[in-house]
Design a protein around this motif. Sequence first.
Motif, short mmCIF file in Angstrom:
data_model
loop_
_atom_site.label_atom_id
_atom_site.label_comp_id
_atom_site.label_asym_id
_atom_site.label_seq_id
_atom_site.Cartn_x
_atom_site.Cartn_y
_atom_site.Cartn_z
N THR A 1 0.83 -1.21 0.00
CA THR A 1 0.00 0.00 0.00
C THR A 1 0.86 1.26 0.00
O THR A 1 0.51 2.24 -0.65
N ARG A 2 2.00 1.21 0.69
CA ARG A 2 2.91 2.37 0.68
C ARG A 2 3.46 2.59 -0.73
O ARG A 2 3.53 3.73 -1.21
N GLU A 3 3.84 1.52 -1.42
CA GLU A 3 4.36 1.64 -2.78
C GLU A 3 3.30 2.20 -3.72
O GLU A 3 3.60 3.05 -4.56
N ILE A 4 2.07 1.73 -3.57
CA ILE A 4 0.98 2.24 -4.41
C ILE A 4 0.76 3.72 -4.16
O ILE A 4 0.61 4.51 -5.10
N ALA A 5 0.78 4.12 -2.90
CA ALA A 5 0.59 5.54 -2.56
C ALA A 5 1.72 6.38 -3.14
O ALA A 5 1.48 7.48 -3.67
N GLU A 6 2.95 5.88 -3.07
CA GLU A 6 4.09 6.62 -3.62
C GLU A 6 3.97 6.75 -5.14
O GLU A 6 4.25 7.80 -5.71
N ASP A 7 3.55 5.66 -5.80
CA ASP A 7 3.38 5.70 -7.25
C ASP A 7 2.29 6.70 -7.64
O ASP A 7 2.47 7.47 -8.59
N LEU A 8 1.19 6.69 -6.91
CA LEU A 8 0.11 7.63 -7.21
C LEU A 8 0.56 9.07 -6.98
O LEU A 8 0.24 9.96 -7.78
N THR A 9 1.30 9.30 -5.93
CA THR A 9 1.80 10.65 -5.65
C THR A 9 2.73 11.12 -6.76
O THR A 9 2.63 12.26 -7.22
N ALA A 10 3.60 10.23 -7.21
CA ALA A 10 4.52 10.58 -8.30
C ALA A 10 3.74 10.87 -9.58
O ALA A 10 4.06 11.83 -10.31
#
Length: 72
Positions: free
Chosen positions: A44-53
């Motif tokens: 979930t952290r990786e998904i959030a980082e990808d979405l933020t980017a």
Amino acid sequence: MFQGIGVPELILIFAIALLIFGPSKLPEVGRSLGKTIREFRRSTREIAEDLTADVEEVKKEVEEVRKNLKES
């Protein structure tokens, strides 16, 4: 995360798990559950980082388009 769960509830959950899995399997089940939770949090952290980017990239593109429209 567990705001509604108090000490008595945790003891009850532990007792039920002990009855279901037995004392020899309980540590293994706990480790598996811990690994699963860690992997879920990491994902979930990786998904959030990808979405933020992606959002930041779209913002930059929008700003470029605005600059180009102002210059035209």
